[in-house]
Motif scaffolding. Structure first.
Motif, mmCIF file in Angstrom:
data_model
loop_
_atom_site.group_PDB
_atom_site.id
_atom_site.type_symbol
_atom_site.label_atom_id
_atom_site.label_comp_id
_atom_site.label_asym_id
_atom_site.label_seq_id
_atom_site.Cartn_x
_atom_site.Cartn_y
_atom_site.Cartn_z
ATOM 1 N N PHE A 54 -37.193 38.085 -79.212
ATOM 2 C CA PHE A 54 -36.845 39.073 -80.233
ATOM 3 C C PHE A 54 -37.444 38.631 -81.564
ATOM 4 O O PHE A 54 -37.904 37.502 -81.700
ATOM 5 C CB PHE A 54 -35.327 39.248 -80.350
ATOM 6 N N ASN A 55 -37.437 39.521 -82.525
ATOM 7 C CA ASN A 55 -37.949 39.207 -83.863
ATOM 8 C C ASN A 55 -36.788 38.942 -84.798
ATOM 9 O O ASN A 55 -35.711 39.526 -84.658
ATOM 10 C CB ASN A 55 -38.781 40.375 -84.396
ATOM 11 N N VAL A 56 -36.997 38.063 -85.760
ATOM 12 C CA VAL A 56 -35.989 37.747 -86.766
ATOM 13 C C VAL A 56 -36.529 38.172 -88.123
ATOM 14 O O VAL A 56 -37.688 37.946 -88.436
ATOM 15 C CB VAL A 56 -35.664 36.237 -86.780
ATOM 16 N N SER A 57 -35.663 38.815 -88.913
ATOM 17 C CA SER A 57 -36.080 39.301 -90.219
ATOM 18 C C SER A 57 -34.949 39.091 -91.226
ATOM 19 O O SER A 57 -33.777 39.013 -90.849
ATOM 20 C CB SER A 57 -36.424 40.785 -90.115
ATOM 21 N N SER A 76 -37.779 44.166 -79.459
ATOM 22 C CA SER A 76 -39.114 44.756 -79.397
ATOM 23 C C SER A 76 -39.420 45.097 -77.944
ATOM 24 O O SER A 76 -38.609 44.828 -77.043
ATOM 25 C CB SER A 76 -40.165 43.777 -79.935
ATOM 26 N N ILE A 77 -40.573 45.621 -77.723
ATOM 27 C CA ILE A 77 -40.975 45.957 -76.354
ATOM 28 C C ILE A 77 -41.042 44.707 -75.475
ATOM 29 O O ILE A 77 -40.898 44.771 -74.265
ATOM 30 C CB ILE A 77 -42.304 46.738 -76.343
ATOM 31 N N ASN A 78 -41.204 43.538 -76.103
ATOM 32 C CA ASN A 78 -41.299 42.269 -75.366
ATOM 33 C C ASN A 78 -39.960 41.568 -75.172
ATOM 34 O O ASN A 78 -39.888 40.542 -74.498
ATOM 35 C CB ASN A 78 -42.259 41.322 -76.083
ATOM 36 N N THR A 79 -38.900 42.084 -75.783
ATOM 37 C CA THR A 79 -37.583 41.456 -75.676
ATOM 38 C C THR A 79 -37.086 41.512 -74.238
ATOM 39 O O THR A 79 -37.271 42.514 -73.547
ATOM 40 C CB THR A 79 -36.582 42.150 -76.618
#
Length: 118
Positions: A54-57, A76-79
């Motif tokens: 996942f992405n962290v923001s 995301s699509i990759n999670t």
């Protein structure tokens, strides 16, 4: 878990969820509308899951779900989401962030903490 919408247009922005780990630490997770279809069948209230990729923001929203929530995670699509086989792990279903009553005035009119402005 809830759907974040634009109430004027009823357009869906995201699927949001508050995640809690075994230490009671919390983080706001966001599934953007572009990938909701990928996760809607995998995310259920009260189930224990493992999430990776996942992405962290930085959390820049006005109202924060977590008082100390300086960060958010974004799917995301990759999670990858996997339901844990052992659902008996002692992870709390609810957590609360209490403050001293004397600290209320320091939070008034500061919306990021979701403290009433009465």
């Amino acid at each position: 878990m809830w759907t974040a919408k634009n109430f004027a247009t009823n357009d869906v922005h995201s699927l949001d969820k508050l995640l809690i780990d075994g230490h009671g630490d919390q983080i706001h997770a966001v599934v953007p509308k572009e990938v909701i279809h990928q996760f809607v069948e995998q995310l259920h209230e009260g189930e224990l899951i493992h999430v990776k990729k996942f992405n962290v923001s930085t959390n820049t929203v006005t109202y924060r779900l977590v008082a100390e929530g300086e960060l958010k995670i974004y799917f995301s699509i990759n999670t990858v989401v996997k339901k844990l086989e052992n659902q008996d792990v002692p992870i709390p279903m609810h957590t609360f962030s209490f403050i001293d009553f004397s600290d209320f005035p320091t939070r008034c009119r500061k919306p990021k903490y979701l403290t009433g402005n009465y």
